[in-house]
Design a protein around this motif. Structure first.
Motif, PDB file in Angstrom:
ATOM      1  N   ASP A  11      -2.653  23.303  44.718  1.00  0.00           N
ATOM      2  CA  ASP A  11      -2.419  24.399  45.520  1.00  0.00           C
ATOM      3  C   ASP A  11      -2.378  25.638  44.650  1.00  0.00           C
ATOM      4  O   ASP A  11      -1.888  25.659  43.381  1.00  0.00           O
ATOM      5  N   ALA A  12      -2.839  26.721  45.280  1.00  0.00           N
ATOM      6  CA  ALA A  12      -2.741  27.981  44.087  1.00  0.00           C
ATOM      7  C   ALA A  12      -2.449  29.171  45.223  1.00  0.00           C
ATOM      8  O   ALA A  12      -3.015  29.204  46.374  1.00  0.00           O
ATOM      9  N   GLN A  13      -2.199  30.383  44.693  1.00  0.00           N
ATOM     10  CA  GLN A  13      -1.958  31.553  45.502  1.00  0.00           C
ATOM     11  C   GLN A  13      -1.925  32.836  44.735  1.00  0.00           C
ATOM     12  O   GLN A  13      -1.484  32.764  43.755  1.00  0.00           O
ATOM     13  N   VAL A  14      -2.959  33.628  45.105  1.00  0.00           N
ATOM     14  CA  VAL A  14      -2.916  35.137  44.909  1.00  0.00           C
ATOM     15  C   VAL A  14      -2.245  36.159  45.695  1.00  0.00           C
ATOM     16  O   VAL A  14      -2.383  36.234  46.976  1.00  0.00           O
ATOM     17  N   SER A  15      -1.258  36.786  45.379  1.00  0.00           N
ATOM     18  CA  SER A  15      -0.464  37.905  45.654  1.00  0.00           C
ATOM     19  C   SER A  15      -0.522  39.243  45.262  1.00  0.00           C
ATOM     20  O   SER A  15      -0.326  39.315  43.931  1.00  0.00           O
ATOM     21  N   TRP A  16      -1.168  40.089  46.102  1.00  0.00           N
ATOM     22  CA  TRP A  16      -1.285  41.518  45.689  1.00  0.00           C
ATOM     23  C   TRP A  16       0.022  42.315  46.474  1.00  0.00           C
ATOM     24  O   TRP A  16       0.018  42.358  47.502  1.00  0.00           O
ATOM     25  N   LEU A  17       0.540  42.854  45.756  1.00  0.00           N
ATOM     26  CA  LEU A  17       1.905  43.526  46.284  1.00  0.00           C
ATOM     27  C   LEU A  17       1.861  45.079  45.646  1.00  0.00           C
ATOM     28  O   LEU A  17       1.543  45.430  44.379  1.00  0.00           O
ATOM     29  N   ARG A  18       2.271  46.075  46.361  1.00  0.00           N
ATOM     30  CA  ARG A  18       2.483  47.432  45.910  1.00  0.00           C
ATOM     31  C   ARG A  18       3.813  47.970  46.571  1.00  0.00           C
ATOM     32  O   ARG A  18       4.093  48.023  47.618  1.00  0.00           O
ATOM     33  N   GLU A  19       4.345  49.122  45.875  1.00  0.00           N
ATOM     34  CA  GLU A  19       5.033  50.087  46.304  1.00  0.00           C
ATOM     35  C   GLU A  19       4.686  51.438  45.783  1.00  0.00           C
ATOM     36  O   GLU A  19       5.131  51.693  44.275  1.00  0.00           O
ATOM     37  N   GLY A  20       4.212  52.268  46.599  1.00  0.00           N
ATOM     38  CA  GLY A  20       3.764  53.422  45.827  1.00  0.00           C
ATOM     39  C   GLY A  20       2.397  53.224  45.035  1.00  0.00           C
ATOM     40  O   GLY A  20       1.525  52.512  45.318  1.00  0.00           O
ATOM     41  N   THR A  21       2.766  53.885  43.717  1.00  0.00           N
ATOM     42  CA  THR A  21       1.495  53.554  42.754  1.00  0.00           C
ATOM     43  C   THR A  21       2.100  52.243  41.956  1.00  0.00           C
ATOM     44  O   THR A  21       1.351  51.873  40.937  1.00  0.00           O
ATOM     45  N   HIS A  22       3.205  51.788  42.237  1.00  0.00           N
ATOM     46  CA  HIS A  22       3.505  50.451  41.461  1.00  0.00           C
ATOM     47  C   HIS A  22       2.919  49.247  42.076  1.00  0.00           C
ATOM     48  O   HIS A  22       3.004  48.836  43.245  1.00  0.00           O
ATOM     49  N   TYR A  23       2.330  48.375  41.164  1.00  0.00           N
ATOM     50  CA  TYR A  23       1.770  47.256  41.728  1.00  0.00           C
ATOM     51  C   TYR A  23       1.914  45.938  40.961  1.00  0.00           C
ATOM     52  O   TYR A  23       2.741  45.974  39.732  1.00  0.00           O
ATOM     53  N   GLN A  24       1.931  44.819  41.619  1.00  0.00           N
ATOM     54  CA  GLN A  24       2.002  43.597  40.980  1.00  0.00           C
ATOM     55  C   GLN A  24       0.934  42.617  41.496  1.00  0.00           C
ATOM     56  O   GLN A  24       0.546  42.723  42.754  1.00  0.00           O
ATOM     57  N   VAL A  25       0.394  41.796  40.577  1.00  0.00           N
ATOM     58  CA  VAL A  25      -0.430  40.900  40.978  1.00  0.00           C
ATOM     59  C   VAL A  25       0.127  39.221  40.515  1.00  0.00           C
ATOM     60  O   VAL A  25       0.232  39.424  39.145  1.00  0.00           O
ATOM     61  N   HIS A  26       0.347  38.515  41.359  1.00  0.00           N
ATOM     62  CA  HIS A  26       0.718  37.219  40.874  1.00  0.00           C
ATOM     63  C   HIS A  26      -0.304  36.127  41.213  1.00  0.00           C
ATOM     64  O   HIS A  26      -0.676  36.101  42.265  1.00  0.00           O
ATOM     65  N   LEU A  27      -0.594  35.013  40.262  1.00  0.00           N
ATOM     66  CA  LEU A  27      -1.425  33.896  40.572  1.00  0.00           C
ATOM     67  C   LEU A  27      -0.449  32.618  40.302  1.00  0.00           C
ATOM     68  O   LEU A  27      -0.029  32.650  39.215  1.00  0.00           O
ATOM     69  N   ASP A  28      -0.159  31.876  41.312  1.00  0.00           N
ATOM     70  CA  ASP A  28       0.840  30.810  41.349  1.00  0.00           C
ATOM     71  C   ASP A  28      -0.349  29.439  41.361  1.00  0.00           C
ATOM     72  O   ASP A  28      -0.915  29.364  42.325  1.00  0.00           O
TER      73      ASP A  28
END
Length: 380
Positions: free
Chosen positions: A171-188
């Motif tokens: 399995d795999a998962q891509v998550s796009w997250l942000r708070e204001g102009t702060h972002y994170q991208v996680h590929l698990d």
């Protein structure tokens, strides 16, 4: 007595097979990674509540431009400033964006024929002009907020299958997250059973949203193979320079991305009209991977219909152009305009017999719109 001998023989055989698989898993990690431990703690993960499903719909048209977006001038954003794209990227390559189980080329004349001549800084390309107004709406506003072109969060879940000296699944998962102009991208990525995975890998990008898209500050990889100590490494983006996971320092090129942020950046480029979806068109993207810095180029191969859990989906197929990959991995991408140009399929390969193939297994999940001005069905 004979039954006991057979039983122990079976136990020994099973143990031998398991050890062989673990040895292969370890070899995959050793083959694909050249990381050294990073004692600096990775940024804490942002959180989000995914409350709605994203269903296929006609993409909203790009609005006519009114003005070009301002260019970020701070040192941290300097890497995201636009530069003239070269007519040829003959040496483009990609390093491992996923575990080995997690886990071409065109002459310069062909590239020149498919691309317009370089433009000066005062003469924007038609693609930039077409998406300027929408891109301007994506710029950070006062108070550190960005427009609804960047919604609060999106999660994509994939079914993974592939081959490495035999069939692999996971399995795999891509998550796009942000708070204001702060972002994170996680590929698990998870290879094997959820209860006893052979390999687990997380690739995380942390940075800022700018007027030119994503500007990474740090990229982290964490890989765990059963019965082995975790292996970690990071790439630090410092504005003028970047430090790779093996300790080497390189000049930081404008617009550089990492293994996780590149897929979100591509989505944003298509969503805002900065890059056209046209057969033969090429998109240049500097890519900082753990061991090396690449000047990567994606070529748009054409349209393809994929059979997904959401039914048939019209997609555009992007493939990296490579002359000399030197054994490194390459990532092909299929984006779906009806799903906000999200990557619904990713194929990451070293060669024809060593690859993983990730296909969307359910509708993407998104957080609630960030405000009343949000436009449902738009944004990543």
């Amino acid at each position: 007595m004979r039954l006991t001998v057979r039983r122990w023989t079976l136990v020994a055989l099973v143990a031998g097979v398991l050890l062989a698989h673990l040895w292969l898993a370890g070899r995959m990690v050793d083959m694909m990674l050249d990381l050294r431990p990073d004692v600096r703690q990775a940024p804490p993960r942002l959180s989000a509540a995914f409350v709605r499903e994203l269903r296929p719909q006609e993409p909203a048209p790009v609005r006519a431009p009114q003005a070009r977006p301002p260019v970020a001038t701070s040192p941290r954003h300097a890497a995201a400033e636009p530069v003239a794209r070269p007519a040829s990227d003959a040496a483009s390559e990609l390093e491992t964006p996923a575990e080995a189980a997690a886990l071409a080329s065109a002459p310069a004349s062909a590239v020149a024929a498919s691309e317009p001549p370089p433009l000066s800084a005062s003469q924007p390309s038609p693609a930039v002009e077409a998406g300027a107004a929408v891109a301007a709406a994506s710029a950070p506003a006062a108070g550190g907020e960005v427009s609804p072109e960047w919604p609060a969060a999106t999660r994509l879940d994939y079914r993974l299958q592939g081959n490495y000296r035999g069939e692999i699944q996971g399995d795999a998962q891509v998550s796009w997250l942000r708070e204001g102009t702060h972002y994170q991208v996680h590929l698990d990525v998870l290879i094997g059973s959820r209860f006893a995975p052979l390999i687990q890998r997380r690739m995380s990008s942390d940075g800022e949203i700018t007027t030119q898209g994503l500007s990474p500050r740090r990229y982290d990889e964490h890989t765990k193979v059963m019965f082995r100590s975790p292996r970690v490494g990071s790439v630090q983006f410092e504005g003028q320079e970047l430090q790779l996971a093996n300790g080497r320092r390189e000049a930081q090129p404008p617009g550089v991305q990492d293994a996780s942020s590149q897929f979100v950046q591509l989505t944003w480029l298509f969503l805002t009209g900065r890059e056209p979806l046209r057969v033969g068109h090429r998109i240049s993207m500097p890519l900082a991977m753990p061991r090396r810095l690449y000047h990567w180029t994606y070529e748009i191969i054409g349209e393809e219909v994929l059979d997904t859990a959401l039914g048939p989906l019209q997609t555009w197929h992007l493939k990296p152009t490579v002359q000399d990959s030197r054994g490194d991995l390459r990532a092909e991408v299929w984006v779906a305009p009806a799903l906000q140009y999200l990557p619904v399929r990713l194929r990451i390969s070293q060669d024809e017999n060593t690859y993983i193939d990730m296909l969307l297994r359910q509708p993407p999940l998104q957080a609630a719109p960030p405000g009343p001005a949000s436009a449902p069905g738009r944004g990543l």
